[in-house]
Scaffold this active site. Structure first.
Site, PDB file in Angstrom:
ATOM      1  N   LYS A 196     -17.599  -6.632   8.307  1.00  0.00           N
ATOM      2  CA  LYS A 196     -16.301  -7.491   7.613  1.00  0.00           C
ATOM      3  C   LYS A 196     -15.635  -7.685   9.060  1.00  0.00           C
ATOM      4  O   LYS A 196     -15.450  -7.001   9.661  1.00  0.00           O
ATOM      5  CB  LYS A 196     -15.496  -6.403   6.731  1.00  0.00           C
ATOM      6  CG  LYS A 196     -14.874  -7.370   5.707  1.00  0.00           C
ATOM      7  CD  LYS A 196     -14.453  -6.464   4.783  1.00  0.00           C
ATOM      8  CE  LYS A 196     -13.551  -7.036   3.840  1.00  0.00           C
ATOM      9  NZ  LYS A 196     -12.934  -6.130   2.690  1.00  0.00           N
ATOM     10  N   HIS A 203       0.747  -1.194   0.061  1.00  0.00           N
ATOM     11  CA  HIS A 203      -0.026  -0.070  -0.099  1.00  0.00           C
ATOM     12  C   HIS A 203       0.663   1.357  -0.030  1.00  0.00           C
ATOM     13  O   HIS A 203       0.594   2.183  -0.832  1.00  0.00           O
ATOM     14  CB  HIS A 203      -0.913   0.085   1.200  1.00  0.00           C
ATOM     15  CG  HIS A 203      -2.047  -1.046   1.334  1.00  0.00           C
ATOM     16  ND1 HIS A 203      -2.027  -1.806   2.266  1.00  0.00           N
ATOM     17  CD2 HIS A 203      -2.917  -1.308   0.556  1.00  0.00           C
ATOM     18  CE1 HIS A 203      -3.103  -2.582   2.227  1.00  0.00           C
ATOM     19  NE2 HIS A 203      -3.706  -2.411   0.886  1.00  0.00           N
ATOM     20  N   SER A 257      -2.829  -7.854   2.890  1.00  0.00           N
ATOM     21  CA  SER A 257      -2.748  -7.804   4.150  1.00  0.00           C
ATOM     22  C   SER A 257      -3.397  -9.264   4.716  1.00  0.00           C
ATOM     23  O   SER A 257      -2.951  -9.646   5.999  1.00  0.00           O
ATOM     24  CB  SER A 257      -4.167  -6.930   4.774  1.00  0.00           C
ATOM     25  OG  SER A 257      -3.840  -5.476   4.041  1.00  0.00           O
ATOM     26  N   ARG A 316      -2.112  -5.668  -8.294  1.00  0.00           N
ATOM     27  CA  ARG A 316      -0.759  -6.737  -8.175  1.00  0.00           C
ATOM     28  C   ARG A 316      -0.998  -7.849  -9.227  1.00  0.00           C
ATOM     29  O   ARG A 316      -0.732  -7.506 -10.478  1.00  0.00           O
ATOM     30  CB  ARG A 316      -1.091  -7.535  -6.848  1.00  0.00           C
ATOM     31  CG  ARG A 316      -0.571  -6.615  -5.763  1.00  0.00           C
ATOM     32  CD  ARG A 316      -1.007  -7.192  -4.306  1.00  0.00           C
ATOM     33  NE  ARG A 316      -2.449  -7.541  -4.470  1.00  0.00           N
ATOM     34  CZ  ARG A 316      -3.348  -7.536  -3.435  1.00  0.00           C
ATOM     35  NH1 ARG A 316      -2.704  -7.570  -2.191  1.00  0.00           N
ATOM     36  NH2 ARG A 316      -4.624  -7.955  -3.382  1.00  0.00           N
TER      37      ARG A 316
HETATM   38  O1  PNS Z   1      -9.022  -3.248   0.405  1.00  0.00           O
HETATM   39  P1  PNS Z   1     -10.084  -3.818  -0.225  1.00  0.00           P
HETATM   40  O2  PNS Z   1     -10.949  -4.591   0.680  1.00  0.00           O
HETATM   41  O3  PNS Z   1      -9.877  -4.842  -1.432  1.00  0.00           O
HETATM   42  O4  PNS Z   1     -11.360  -2.627  -0.807  1.00  0.00           O
HETATM   43  C1  PNS Z   1     -12.614  -2.679  -1.195  1.00  0.00           C
HETATM   44  C2  PNS Z   1     -13.271  -1.426  -1.173  1.00  0.00           C
HETATM   45  C3  PNS Z   1     -13.133  -0.633   0.158  1.00  0.00           C
HETATM   46  C4  PNS Z   1     -12.588  -0.510  -2.241  1.00  0.00           C
HETATM   47  C5  PNS Z   1     -14.812  -1.636  -1.708  1.00  0.00           C
HETATM   48  O5  PNS Z   1     -15.310  -2.783  -0.934  1.00  0.00           O
HETATM   49  C6  PNS Z   1     -15.643  -0.495  -1.669  1.00  0.00           C
HETATM   50  O6  PNS Z   1     -15.702   0.316  -2.221  1.00  0.00           O
HETATM   51  N1  PNS Z   1     -16.594  -0.642  -0.873  1.00  0.00           N
HETATM   52  C7  PNS Z   1     -17.742   0.448  -0.480  1.00  0.00           C
HETATM   53  C8  PNS Z   1     -19.041   0.170  -1.196  1.00  0.00           C
HETATM   54  C9  PNS Z   1     -19.147   0.408  -2.260  1.00  0.00           C
HETATM   55  O7  PNS Z   1     -19.315   1.381  -2.746  1.00  0.00           O
HETATM   56  N2  PNS Z   1     -19.542  -0.592  -3.390  1.00  0.00           N
HETATM   57  C10 PNS Z   1     -19.877  -0.686  -4.642  1.00  0.00           C
HETATM   58  C11 PNS Z   1     -18.471  -0.511  -5.364  1.00  0.00           C
HETATM   59  S1  PNS Z   1     -18.209  -2.061  -6.513  1.00  0.00           S
END
Ligand code: PNS
Length: 164
Positions: free
Chosen positions: A42, A18, A133, A95
């Site tokens: 989560k 990150h 992570s 990645r």
């Molecule tokens: O680090 P991660 O867990 O891969 O991040 C995922 C994240 C936070 C980017 C994604 O879950 C997100 O944007 N969640 C917010 C809810 C949302 O907007 N959902 C619709 C987008 S597809």
């Protein structure tokens, strides 16, 4: 025009993968808002407050200008958050191929929800392309050494969570 990007994620915890993306992102954007997803459903190892603190400490450790990195949390739709923060860009790291489908799906869903917000990807540094992570947590739990894979301020907190 001021270029602001939102860099969203779980950051449970922030890794050197990150921070490498953040480092590269600062070349392209004037300001990056690192936005921690505040999701009660989560199962996270660290609280949102702990995760934000570790991101702040890691950004300081990187020597980044504190005016250019803001750490925040959000809930609800990411595109709505980006709009509230006047950010037209969502920054994500890529990645391996395994990330691609999920990221393509999210980027297109977000574009469908708000065509004015663009998702921009930065390729992961090859030194950290395998760092995630979840793996960092598992390896720590099993007694492996992740000292090179997480920012310095993260390591003691990670070890403490697993009584190491
Ligand atoms: O680090 P991660 O867990 O891969 O991040 C995922 C994240 C936070 C980017 C994604 O879950 C997100 O944007 N969640 C917010 C809810 C949302 O907007 N959902 C619709 C987008 S597809």
């Amino acid at each position: 025009m001021r270029r602001i990007a939102v860099y969203p994620g779980s950051f449970d915890p922030i890794t050197k993968g990150h921070t490498a993306i953040l480092h590269s992102g600062l070349v392209a954007f004037e300001k990056i808002i690192v936005a921690v997803l505040n999701n009660d459903n989560k199962k996270a190892l660290f609280s949102v407050a702990e995760r934000m603190e570790m991101i702040r400490e890691s950004a300081a450790d990187m020597g980044a200008d504190p005016k250019r990195i803001e750490v925040d949390s959000f809930d609800g739709l990411l595109v709505s958050y980006a709009q509230r923060r006047n950010a037209r860009v969502i920054l994500r790291g890529l990645r391996a191929v395994a990330d691609f489908e999920y990221e393509l799906q999210m980027a297109n869903m977000n574009r469908h929800l708000n065509p004015e917000v663009e998702t921009v990807f930065i390729m992961a540094n090859d030194a950290y392309f395998y760092v995630a992570s979840n793996l960092v947590k598992e390896v720590t739990r099993l007694g492996g050494n992740v000292a090179d894979l997480v920012p310095e301020p993260v390591l003691p907190r990670l070890l403490a969570k697993f009584d190491k």
